[in-house]
Design a protein around this motif. Sequence first.
Motif, PDB file in Angstrom:
ATOM      1  N   ALA A  66      -1.969 -20.350 -11.863  1.00  0.00           N
ATOM      2  CA  ALA A  66      -2.946 -19.892 -13.756  1.00  0.00           C
ATOM      3  C   ALA A  66      -4.079 -19.697 -12.664  1.00  0.00           C
ATOM      4  CB  ALA A  66      -2.578 -21.593 -14.163  1.00  0.00           C
ATOM      5  N   TRP A  67      -4.182 -20.073 -11.462  1.00  0.00           N
ATOM      6  CA  TRP A  67      -5.450 -19.325 -10.468  1.00  0.00           C
ATOM      7  C   TRP A  67      -5.348 -18.403 -10.519  1.00  0.00           C
ATOM      8  CZ3 TRP A  67      -6.163 -18.887  -5.074  1.00  0.00           C
ATOM      9  CH2 TRP A  67      -7.115 -18.092  -4.909  1.00  0.00           C
ATOM     10  N   ILE A  68      -4.132 -17.622 -10.137  1.00  0.00           N
ATOM     11  CA  ILE A  68      -4.301 -16.507 -10.084  1.00  0.00           C
ATOM     12  C   ILE A  68      -4.697 -15.534 -11.860  1.00  0.00           C
ATOM     13  CG2 ILE A  68      -2.784 -13.906  -9.739  1.00  0.00           C
ATOM     14  CD1 ILE A  68      -2.119 -16.327  -7.108  1.00  0.00           C
ATOM     15  N   GLY A  69      -3.307 -16.066 -12.277  1.00  0.00           N
ATOM     16  CA  GLY A  69      -3.886 -15.619 -13.652  1.00  0.00           C
ATOM     17  C   GLY A  69      -5.228 -14.943 -13.957  1.00  0.00           C
ATOM     18  N   ASP A  70      -5.996 -16.364 -13.849  1.00  0.00           N
ATOM     19  CA  ASP A  70      -7.864 -16.363 -14.684  1.00  0.00           C
ATOM     20  C   ASP A  70      -7.824 -15.320 -13.914  1.00  0.00           C
ATOM     21  OD1 ASP A  70      -9.434 -17.950 -15.588  1.00  0.00           O
ATOM     22  OD2 ASP A  70      -9.889 -17.684 -13.655  1.00  0.00           O
ATOM     23  N   ALA A 125      13.772  -8.054   0.451  1.00  0.00           N
ATOM     24  CA  ALA A 125      12.304  -8.397   1.139  1.00  0.00           C
ATOM     25  C   ALA A 125      11.546  -9.381  -0.661  1.00  0.00           C
ATOM     26  CB  ALA A 125      11.049  -7.357   0.883  1.00  0.00           C
ATOM     27  N   ARG A 126      11.021 -11.000   0.232  1.00  0.00           N
ATOM     28  CA  ARG A 126      10.457 -11.362  -0.608  1.00  0.00           C
ATOM     29  C   ARG A 126       9.155 -10.796  -0.839  1.00  0.00           C
ATOM     30  NH1 ARG A 126      10.058 -17.800   0.049  1.00  0.00           N
ATOM     31  NH2 ARG A 126       9.130 -18.316  -2.226  1.00  0.00           N
ATOM     32  N   GLN A 127       8.823 -10.620  -2.614  1.00  0.00           N
ATOM     33  CA  GLN A 127       7.445 -10.062  -2.278  1.00  0.00           C
ATOM     34  C   GLN A 127       6.533 -11.822  -2.587  1.00  0.00           C
ATOM     35  OE1 GLN A 127       5.981  -7.558  -2.611  1.00  0.00           O
ATOM     36  NE2 GLN A 127       8.166  -6.713  -3.265  1.00  0.00           N
ATOM     37  N   GLY A 128       4.746 -11.319  -2.284  1.00  0.00           N
ATOM     38  CA  GLY A 128       4.179 -12.451  -2.642  1.00  0.00           C
ATOM     39  C   GLY A 128       4.185 -12.529  -3.672  1.00  0.00           C
ATOM     40  N   LEU A 129       2.995 -13.534  -3.601  1.00  0.00           N
ATOM     41  CA  LEU A 129       3.107 -13.768  -5.801  1.00  0.00           C
ATOM     42  C   LEU A 129       1.935 -12.735  -6.097  1.00  0.00           C
ATOM     43  CD1 LEU A 129       0.738 -17.733  -4.523  1.00  0.00           C
ATOM     44  CD2 LEU A 129       2.692 -17.114  -5.741  1.00  0.00           C
ATOM     45  N   VAL A 130       1.085 -12.300  -4.848  1.00  0.00           N
ATOM     46  CA  VAL A 130       0.808 -10.714  -5.938  1.00  0.00           C
ATOM     47  C   VAL A 130       0.810  -9.114  -4.754  1.00  0.00           C
ATOM     48  CG1 VAL A 130      -1.618  -9.492  -6.310  1.00  0.00           C
ATOM     49  CG2 VAL A 130      -1.658 -12.089  -6.652  1.00  0.00           C
ATOM     50  N   ARG A 131       1.768  -8.384  -6.252  1.00  0.00           N
ATOM     51  CA  ARG A 131       2.047  -7.207  -5.212  1.00  0.00           C
ATOM     52  C   ARG A 131       0.742  -6.598  -5.009  1.00  0.00           C
ATOM     53  NH1 ARG A 131       6.443  -4.036  -5.492  1.00  0.00           N
ATOM     54  NH2 ARG A 131       7.517  -5.514  -7.038  1.00  0.00           N
ATOM     55  N   ARG A 132       0.820  -6.111  -3.611  1.00  0.00           N
ATOM     56  CA  ARG A 132      -0.109  -5.660  -2.837  1.00  0.00           C
ATOM     57  C   ARG A 132       0.157  -4.215  -3.584  1.00  0.00           C
ATOM     58  NH1 ARG A 132      -3.523  -6.627   1.564  1.00  0.00           N
ATOM     59  NH2 ARG A 132      -2.531  -8.202   1.817  1.00  0.00           N
ATOM     60  N   VAL A 133      -1.758  -3.686  -3.812  1.00  0.00           N
ATOM     61  CA  VAL A 133      -1.785  -2.741  -3.848  1.00  0.00           C
ATOM     62  C   VAL A 133      -2.579  -1.645  -3.062  1.00  0.00           C
ATOM     63  CG1 VAL A 133      -2.938  -0.802  -5.843  1.00  0.00           C
ATOM     64  CG2 VAL A 133      -1.531  -2.818  -6.619  1.00  0.00           C
ATOM     65  N   GLU A 134      -2.262  -0.972  -2.545  1.00  0.00           N
ATOM     66  CA  GLU A 134      -2.867  -0.009  -1.378  1.00  0.00           C
ATOM     67  C   GLU A 134      -3.888   1.053  -1.711  1.00  0.00           C
ATOM     68  OE1 GLU A 134      -2.909  -0.926   1.870  1.00  0.00           O
ATOM     69  OE2 GLU A 134      -1.782  -1.899   2.102  1.00  0.00           O
ATOM     70  N   LYS A 135      -5.320   1.551  -1.891  1.00  0.00           N
ATOM     71  CA  LYS A 135      -5.321   2.444  -2.693  1.00  0.00           C
ATOM     72  C   LYS A 135      -6.620   2.897  -1.421  1.00  0.00           C
ATOM     73  CE  LYS A 135      -7.332   0.183  -7.106  1.00  0.00           C
ATOM     74  NZ  LYS A 135      -8.189   0.303  -7.960  1.00  0.00           N
ATOM     75  N   ALA A 136      -6.185   4.049  -0.990  1.00  0.00           N
ATOM     76  CA  ALA A 136      -7.334   5.314   0.267  1.00  0.00           C
ATOM     77  C   ALA A 136      -8.257   4.803   0.204  1.00  0.00           C
ATOM     78  CB  ALA A 136      -6.581   6.584  -0.360  1.00  0.00           C
ATOM     79  N   PRO A 137      -9.668   4.446   1.290  1.00  0.00           N
ATOM     80  CA  PRO A 137     -10.299   4.450   0.872  1.00  0.00           C
ATOM     81  C   PRO A 137     -10.972   5.823   0.992  1.00  0.00           C
ATOM     82  CG  PRO A 137      -9.693   3.306   3.116  1.00  0.00           C
ATOM     83  CD  PRO A 137      -8.526   4.785   2.362  1.00  0.00           C
ATOM     84  N   TRP A 138     -11.932   5.771  -0.209  1.00  0.00           N
ATOM     85  CA  TRP A 138     -12.708   6.322  -0.567  1.00  0.00           C
ATOM     86  C   TRP A 138     -13.730   7.599   0.631  1.00  0.00           C
ATOM     87  CZ3 TRP A 138     -18.329   8.310  -0.952  1.00  0.00           C
ATOM     88  CH2 TRP A 138     -17.873   9.440  -1.640  1.00  0.00           C
ATOM     89  N   ILE A 139     -13.272   8.818   0.926  1.00  0.00           N
ATOM     90  CA  ILE A 139     -14.000   9.767   1.666  1.00  0.00           C
ATOM     91  C   ILE A 139     -14.820  11.031   0.824  1.00  0.00           C
ATOM     92  CG2 ILE A 139     -13.590  11.552   3.660  1.00  0.00           C
ATOM     93  CD1 ILE A 139     -12.594   8.961   4.619  1.00  0.00           C
ATOM     94  N   PRO A 140     -16.081  11.068   1.420  1.00  0.00           N
ATOM     95  CA  PRO A 140     -17.403  11.758   0.133  1.00  0.00           C
ATOM     96  C   PRO A 140     -16.741  12.673   0.952  1.00  0.00           C
ATOM     97  CG  PRO A 140     -18.056  10.740   2.339  1.00  0.00           C
ATOM     98  CD  PRO A 140     -16.372  10.261   1.769  1.00  0.00           C
ATOM     99  N   ASN A 141     -16.594  14.521  -0.320  1.00  0.00           N
ATOM    100  CA  ASN A 141     -16.408  15.802   0.570  1.00  0.00           C
ATOM    101  C   ASN A 141     -18.130  16.170   0.699  1.00  0.00           C
ATOM    102  OD1 ASN A 141     -18.055  15.705  -2.288  1.00  0.00           O
ATOM    103  ND2 ASN A 141     -16.032  16.416  -3.420  1.00  0.00           N
ATOM    104  N   ASP A 142     -17.588  17.158   1.086  1.00  0.00           N
ATOM    105  CA  ASP A 142     -19.013  18.245   1.527  1.00  0.00           C
ATOM    106  C   ASP A 142     -20.325  18.153   0.775  1.00  0.00           C
ATOM    107  OD1 ASP A 142     -17.709  18.712   4.080  1.00  0.00           O
ATOM    108  OD2 ASP A 142     -16.780  21.311   3.822  1.00  0.00           O
ATOM    109  N   HIS A 143     -19.852  18.389  -0.289  1.00  0.00           N
ATOM    110  CA  HIS A 143     -20.786  18.285  -1.662  1.00  0.00           C
ATOM    111  C   HIS A 143     -21.167  16.866  -1.885  1.00  0.00           C
ATOM    112  CE1 HIS A 143     -23.115  19.026  -5.070  1.00  0.00           C
ATOM    113  NE2 HIS A 143     -22.261  18.218  -5.609  1.00  0.00           N
ATOM    114  N   ALA A 144     -20.515  15.881  -1.333  1.00  0.00           N
ATOM    115  CA  ALA A 144     -20.740  13.768  -1.869  1.00  0.00           C
ATOM    116  C   ALA A 144     -21.683  13.913  -0.098  1.00  0.00           C
ATOM    117  CB  ALA A 144     -19.938  13.773  -2.054  1.00  0.00           C
ATOM    118  N   TRP A 145     -21.268  14.901   0.266  1.00  0.00           N
ATOM    119  CA  TRP A 145     -21.655  14.267   2.147  1.00  0.00           C
ATOM    120  C   TRP A 145     -23.482  15.379   2.265  1.00  0.00           C
ATOM    121  CZ3 TRP A 145     -22.471  11.099   5.356  1.00  0.00           C
ATOM    122  CH2 TRP A 145     -22.240  11.145   6.177  1.00  0.00           C
TER     123      TRP A 145
END
Length: 340
Positions: A66-70, A125-145
């Motif tokens: 219930a805490w996770i759902g919240d 494999a046994r999943q944990g309580l919440v499936r992990r979403v792997e997002k690539a860290p944001w890398i600035p392109n030349d314009h943003a840098w």
Amino acid sequence: MITVQWERYPLVDQHPEGRRWLQFTANIGRAWNTVDAYGRAVDDHLAFCLTIGTSPEAARPDVVAAWIGDMHQRPNRNGGVGLANSTIQVRIIGVRSFYDFLVEEGIRERNPVRRGQSSRRGGQARQGLVRRVEKAPWIPNDHAWDRILRACEHEPVRNRLMVTFAYDGALRREELVSLEPGDLEPAWSLIHLRAETTKSKRAREVSFGTTSAQLLVAYLRQRGELFGRVDSGLFLSESRRNRGEPLGRSSWSKIVTGVAKRAEVPQLSTHTFRHLRLTDLARAGWSIDEIAQYAGHRDLSTTLKYIHLSGRELAAKLHKATRSLQADRERRLAALVEAW
């Protein structure tokens, strides 16, 4: 005994076992960021338990669910609904650690926070309580840098040096603000990171470039004029309240937030400089082991998350690898034109 900032976790502070657990976590040498994240996680869980009229000593797995759902339903700071997957994952890990402590102390028989398990002998494999979403860290392109660097031009020399050091050394926030003058070896353009200031608790050396060297000379001259000889932190506060004190983590975060606003690059964070540097090392042909050593990673799988080549580079690699194949395809497709 390590000092814990109890004002940040009022409910943990008021819970006898919670206070013992967090103090234990700090005393065994966990990084400040870990202690802080765990403290905030359990504080949040205790608040939820109070809301539904239960306690950690009596909570069952359905209370944890219930805490996770919240957390999935709460408004977030971006105007949407639900906390970020990474935030939820960290909070689950912190609360699981707390319940592990209660089990070890004989206060509970079982931990209600289920763990995930890897597959064995080809099984599922046994999943944990919440499936992990792997997002690539944001890398600035030349314009943003370029926009970020232009915004940094208006910063004091101290802040500009912090930016270049953060990039050159791929430094974490804690590592950067913990630097002392004695950690630098200007003759060899080296930064010596003491074990106690690193996340992995391993000392390592990183380098800095020509721009950092020039800014360092200018900053040390200015630092001496403002504060005289000070052997504590390298980066000192100039505010009236903390004048001459080592700059803290939150101050560095505020500096980067200000740069992000002026550059109109909201994705910029204190970790962006580290991400970009490690990615640039991969672009330069460094091996995964060399990058891991520079970054201070214990696990190579962690290093892999920091290596994110841009789509432009991937396209160039693909074009080079498939040039002969593409020529053959084009020759065959040309028959469609001749059919006219």
